[in-house]
Write an enzyme that holds these catalytic residues in place. Structure first.
Site, PDB file in Angstrom:
ATOM      1  N   LYS A 180       0.870  -1.174   0.000  1.00  0.00           N
ATOM      2  CA  LYS A 180       0.000   0.000   0.000  1.00  0.00           C
ATOM      3  C   LYS A 180       0.907   1.224   0.000  1.00  0.00           C
ATOM      4  O   LYS A 180       1.466   1.605   1.022  1.00  0.00           O
ATOM      5  CB  LYS A 180      -0.921  -0.004   1.226  1.00  0.00           C
ATOM      6  CG  LYS A 180      -1.970   1.101   1.157  1.00  0.00           C
ATOM      7  CD  LYS A 180      -1.558   2.228   1.979  1.00  0.00           C
ATOM      8  CE  LYS A 180      -1.876   3.540   2.235  1.00  0.00           C
ATOM      9  NZ  LYS A 180      -1.692   4.613   1.335  1.00  0.00           N
ATOM     10  N   GLU A 255      10.105   2.379  10.415  1.00  0.00           N
ATOM     11  CA  GLU A 255      11.178   3.368  10.209  1.00  0.00           C
ATOM     12  C   GLU A 255      10.490   4.723  10.122  1.00  0.00           C
ATOM     13  O   GLU A 255       9.628   4.928   9.280  1.00  0.00           O
ATOM     14  CB  GLU A 255      11.971   3.071   8.937  1.00  0.00           C
ATOM     15  CG  GLU A 255      12.842   1.828   9.028  1.00  0.00           C
ATOM     16  CD  GLU A 255      13.826   1.833  10.183  1.00  0.00           C
ATOM     17  OE1 GLU A 255      14.226   2.926  10.657  1.00  0.00           O
ATOM     18  OE2 GLU A 255      14.189   0.732  10.637  1.00  0.00           O
ATOM     19  N   CYS A 289      13.901  11.615   5.429  1.00  0.00           N
ATOM     20  CA  CYS A 289      13.934  11.296   6.864  1.00  0.00           C
ATOM     21  C   CYS A 289      15.325  11.580   7.427  1.00  0.00           C
ATOM     22  O   CYS A 289      15.475  11.858   8.611  1.00  0.00           O
ATOM     23  CB  CYS A 289      13.547   9.849   7.084  1.00  0.00           C
ATOM     24  SG  CYS A 289      14.524   8.721   6.097  1.00  0.00           S
ATOM     25  N   GLU A 390      10.168  17.379  13.723  1.00  0.00           N
ATOM     26  CA  GLU A 390      10.538  17.177  12.323  1.00  0.00           C
ATOM     27  C   GLU A 390       9.700  18.123  11.458  1.00  0.00           C
ATOM     28  O   GLU A 390       8.476  18.091  11.513  1.00  0.00           O
ATOM     29  CB  GLU A 390      10.250  15.725  11.933  1.00  0.00           C
ATOM     30  CG  GLU A 390      10.700  15.396  10.530  1.00  0.00           C
ATOM     31  CD  GLU A 390      10.362  13.957  10.130  1.00  0.00           C
ATOM     32  OE1 GLU A 390       9.199  13.545  10.300  1.00  0.00           O
ATOM     33  OE2 GLU A 390      11.267  13.276   9.625  1.00  0.00           O
TER      34      GLU A 390
HETATM   35  P1  NAP Z   1       2.765   9.061   6.838  1.00  0.00           P
HETATM   36  O1  NAP Z   1       1.750  10.112   6.760  1.00  0.00           O
HETATM   37  O2  NAP Z   1       3.019   8.390   8.145  1.00  0.00           O
HETATM   38  O3  NAP Z   1       2.323   7.963   5.761  1.00  0.00           O
HETATM   39  C1  NAP Z   1       3.073   6.798   5.527  1.00  0.00           C
HETATM   40  C2  NAP Z   1       2.140   5.723   4.988  1.00  0.00           C
HETATM   41  O4  NAP Z   1       1.209   5.330   6.014  1.00  0.00           O
HETATM   42  C3  NAP Z   1       1.296   6.201   3.809  1.00  0.00           C
HETATM   43  O5  NAP Z   1       1.142   5.141   2.899  1.00  0.00           O
HETATM   44  C4  NAP Z   1      -0.011   6.554   4.483  1.00  0.00           C
HETATM   45  O6  NAP Z   1      -1.124   6.564   3.637  1.00  0.00           O
HETATM   46  C5  NAP Z   1      -0.113   5.432   5.506  1.00  0.00           C
HETATM   47  N1  NAP Z   1      -1.073   5.700   6.575  1.00  0.00           N
HETATM   48  C6  NAP Z   1      -1.647   6.883   6.921  1.00  0.00           C
HETATM   49  N2  NAP Z   1      -2.525   6.708   7.923  1.00  0.00           N
HETATM   50  C7  NAP Z   1      -2.511   5.408   8.235  1.00  0.00           C
HETATM   51  C8  NAP Z   1      -3.193   4.611   9.203  1.00  0.00           C
HETATM   52  N3  NAP Z   1      -4.072   5.146  10.060  1.00  0.00           N
HETATM   53  N4  NAP Z   1      -2.924   3.292   9.258  1.00  0.00           N
HETATM   54  C9  NAP Z   1      -2.033   2.738   8.421  1.00  0.00           C
HETATM   55  N5  NAP Z   1      -1.359   3.429   7.474  1.00  0.00           N
HETATM   56  C10 NAP Z   1      -1.592   4.746   7.380  1.00  0.00           C
HETATM   57  O7  NAP Z   1       4.166   9.545   6.299  1.00  0.00           O
HETATM   58  P2  NAP Z   1       4.442  10.382   4.973  1.00  0.00           P
HETATM   59  O8  NAP Z   1       3.863  11.731   5.166  1.00  0.00           O
HETATM   60  O9  NAP Z   1       4.013   9.594   3.779  1.00  0.00           O
HETATM   61  O10 NAP Z   1       6.036  10.413   4.941  1.00  0.00           O
HETATM   62  C11 NAP Z   1       6.809  11.317   5.673  1.00  0.00           C
HETATM   63  C12 NAP Z   1       7.347  10.676   6.946  1.00  0.00           C
HETATM   64  O11 NAP Z   1       8.063   9.488   6.650  1.00  0.00           O
HETATM   65  C13 NAP Z   1       8.328  11.557   7.692  1.00  0.00           C
HETATM   66  O12 NAP Z   1       8.067  11.519   9.076  1.00  0.00           O
HETATM   67  C14 NAP Z   1       9.679  10.906   7.411  1.00  0.00           C
HETATM   68  O13 NAP Z   1      10.664  11.169   8.351  1.00  0.00           O
HETATM   69  C15 NAP Z   1       9.309   9.476   7.358  1.00  0.00           C
HETATM   70  N6  NAP Z   1      10.319   8.694   6.626  1.00  0.00           N
HETATM   71  C16 NAP Z   1      11.156   7.858   7.326  1.00  0.00           C
HETATM   72  C17 NAP Z   1      12.132   7.131   6.658  1.00  0.00           C
HETATM   73  C18 NAP Z   1      13.018   6.178   7.404  1.00  0.00           C
HETATM   74  O14 NAP Z   1      13.524   5.259   6.787  1.00  0.00           O
HETATM   75  N7  NAP Z   1      13.241   6.351   8.692  1.00  0.00           N
HETATM   76  C19 NAP Z   1      12.268   7.240   5.277  1.00  0.00           C
HETATM   77  C20 NAP Z   1      11.426   8.121   4.599  1.00  0.00           C
HETATM   78  C21 NAP Z   1      10.449   8.831   5.284  1.00  0.00           C
HETATM   79  P3  NAP Z   1      -1.610   7.941   2.921  1.00  0.00           P
HETATM   80  O15 NAP Z   1      -0.956   7.969   1.638  1.00  0.00           O
HETATM   81  O16 NAP Z   1      -3.081   7.803   2.813  1.00  0.00           O
HETATM   82  O17 NAP Z   1      -1.205   9.096   3.806  1.00  0.00           O
END
Ligand code: NAP
Ligand code: MG
Length: 488
Positions: A180, A255, A289, A390
């Site tokens: 997903k 992560e 990230c 962040e």
């Molecule tokens: P996000 O909002 O947490 O979304 C990540 C994924 O989770 C998306 O596919 C999202 O779907 C899904 N999601 C949202 N709500 C959910 C729920 N209630 N239950 C299950 N899944 C759900 O993160 P993002 O905005 O896409 O990405 C930015 C974040 O990722 C930042 O905090 C960044 O630091 C982190 N990141 C970490 C790493 C690492 O390796 N440590 C690497 C890259 C990014 P939707 O598309 O519908 O929102």
């Protein structure tokens, strides 16, 4: 929903077939550099769609697991070669869908291909050890078993590399997958999965279901036939996933975010430190990230560093990532753009001094995109919001310190611990930093962002579930150890 004319419609991939959602509803993906441009439409899926995908992954599980690792590897090599032929198209889709510049998108696509090849090779590498039994007539060893059906939930900021660095190891160790992707990276993810389809993977081994996190992401957490969840994204969602997986008693890996510092000591190579602070902090519009967000500088060289940094930042070319020469693109969407602007306001309110940037870009040609000026604050203290949370945007916080000890203390004074770097020519300072810095990735004389695929990647503290991805570490998550005792 009234569909606009431009932009193709992309289906889910279930049991080896491209099929629309039963909802008959779609999600529109727009270009953040020009919101009038539709990149494509993906399926707004329902639980019924997810259930079909999980069922197909469940049925494919046994025959996929029973292939030799080398045979599964052959499939991944094929995916890599298909992706090589489609690399430019995939990179362009990425740039249009989430805004990073085309050279960065090409680099990420090349990395996705390299990850596929690396894990293809894993199919022939060791999976266990022989340990002497106390019974001299017995052979005792370990081997590894796949988890089963793995749910993969990914963010939009690396829409090619992250899905691949989860799906490829899941497959090579014998799992089947339901992916997903994030809504803002869903068209790009479809193109990645098209490469798996074109490579001829058996039906059901890889499935893709697009849709919102609250429906399909939550559905993955709750589904009784999913035995493992690997997630990359925000801390807020990651924690929910961890709790849900724990309640179901399944394996999970998270992560999450970072608040990554760079330390610049008074013996640093200043030009190098400035360059790496800019690329680490502002490439991909600060939406990595591992992006640098705090810049902790020793007082002797503080003024010289700041002057060089600001003058270089003022010369960066901001614009549409598809245009040659663009150094930095837009924020990914309106919500992210507004979040960054509100952090900038908070920084001012809490007493930080704006050195440059701080506003949206006033340029007629960029008025339809989410473009922000690269922003630098100084006089930032550790208690300020912009030093703790962040931001995920092009914002750097300068902090002045007297000693390395103080620098490391401040660097560690956050909830996160993903990556950190130091600029110094002094070996003792490097050693102190390596030992005292609480981060999963510590880098010396190199930017905080930058991850090689053959080494473990992941964070300390709130940045991860304390697991690691990639390299040899991947098999720790995607398999269970089985201990074998054999007596003839
Ligand atoms: P996000 O909002 O947490 O979304 C990540 C994924 O989770 C998306 O596919 C999202 O779907 C899904 N999601 C949202 N709500 C959910 C729920 N209630 N239950 C299950 N899944 C759900 O993160 P993002 O905005 O896409 O990405 C930015 C974040 O990722 C930042 O905090 C960044 O630091 C982190 N990141 C970490 C790493 C690492 O390796 N440590 C690497 C890259 C990014 P939707 O598309 O519908 O929102
Ligand atoms: Mg999101």
């Amino acid at each position: 929903m009234a569909l606009q004319k431009e932009g193709a419609v992309f289906d889910n991939y279930v049991n080896g077939q491209w099929i629309p959602s039963v909802s008959n509803d779609r999600i529109t993906s727009v270009n953040p550099a020009n919101v009038n441009e539709v990149v494509g439409y993906t399926q707004k899926s329902t639980m019924e769609d997810l259930d079909q995908a999980v069922t197909s992954a469940k049925h494919a599980r046994t025959s996929w697991r029973k292939l030799a690792g080398a045979e599964r590897g052959e499939f991944l090599y094929k995916v890599a070669s298909v992706m090589e032929t489609r690399a430019d198209e995939i990179a362009e889709t990425m740039t249009k869908e989430m805004g990073k510049t085309l050279p960065e998108a090409k680099g990420e696509t090349a990395r996705g291909i390299a990850i596929l090849k690396y894990f293809a090779g894993e199919g022939m590498r060791k999976v266990g050890d022989v340990i002497p039994s106390t019974d001299k007539d017995a052979l005792m060893l370990t081997t590894r078993a796949p988890l089963g059906v793995v749910g993969v939930i990914t963010p939009w900021n690396f829409p090619v590399a992250i899905p691949i660095w989860k799906v490829a190891p899941a497959l090579i160790y014998g799992n089947t997958v339901v992916l997903k992707p994030a809504r803002e990276g869903a068209v790009t993810a479809v193109k990645v999965i098209e490469c798996f389809h074109e490579a001829g993977l058996p039906a059901g081994v890889v499935n893709l279901v697009t849709g919102s996190g609250s429906v399909i992401g939550q559905g993955i957490i709750d589904h009784k036939d999913i035995q493992g969840i690997t997630f990359t994204g925000s801390n807020e969602i990651g924690k929910q996933i961890g709790q849900g997986a724990l309640a179901r008693g399944i394996k999970y890996q998270l992560e999450m975010g970072g608040k990554n510092p760079v330390i610049v000591t008074n013996d640093a190579d200043l030009d190098l430190a400035v360059e790496a602070t800019i690329t680490g902090g502002l490439r991909s519009t600060g939406q990595k990230c591992t992006a640098t967000s705090r810049v902790i500088v020793q007082s002797d060289i503080y003024d010289a560093f700041k002057t060089k940094l600001v003058s270089k930042i003022k010369g960066l070319k901001i614009g549409d990532g598809m245009q040659e020469g663009t150094w930095m693109g837009p924020s990914v969407n309106e919500s992210q753009y507004r979040t960054v602007l509100s952090y900038i306001e908070k920084g001012k309110e809490e007493g930080a001094t704006l050195v440059c940037g701080g506003e949206k870009i006033e340029d007629e040609r960029l008025r339809n995109g989410y473009f922000l000026q690269p922003t630098v604050f100084e006089h930032v203290t550790s208690s300020m919001t912009i030093a703790q949370e962040e931001i995920f945007g092009p914002v750097l916080a300068l902090m002045k310190v007297d000693s390395l000890e103080e620098a490391i203390r401040i660097a560690n004074d956050v909830d996160y611990g993903l990556s950190a770097s130091i600029f110094t020519t002094n070996i003792q300072k490097m050693l102190n930093f390596i030992e005292d810095m609480d981060a999963g990735l510590v880098r010396i004389n190199a930017e905080t962002a930058g991850v090689e695929l053959q080494v473990p990647f992941g964070g300390m503290k709130q940045s991860s579930s304390h697991s690691r991805e990639q390299g040899e570490a991947a098999k720790e998550f995607f398999t269970s150890i089985k201990t074998v005792f054999i007596k003839g």
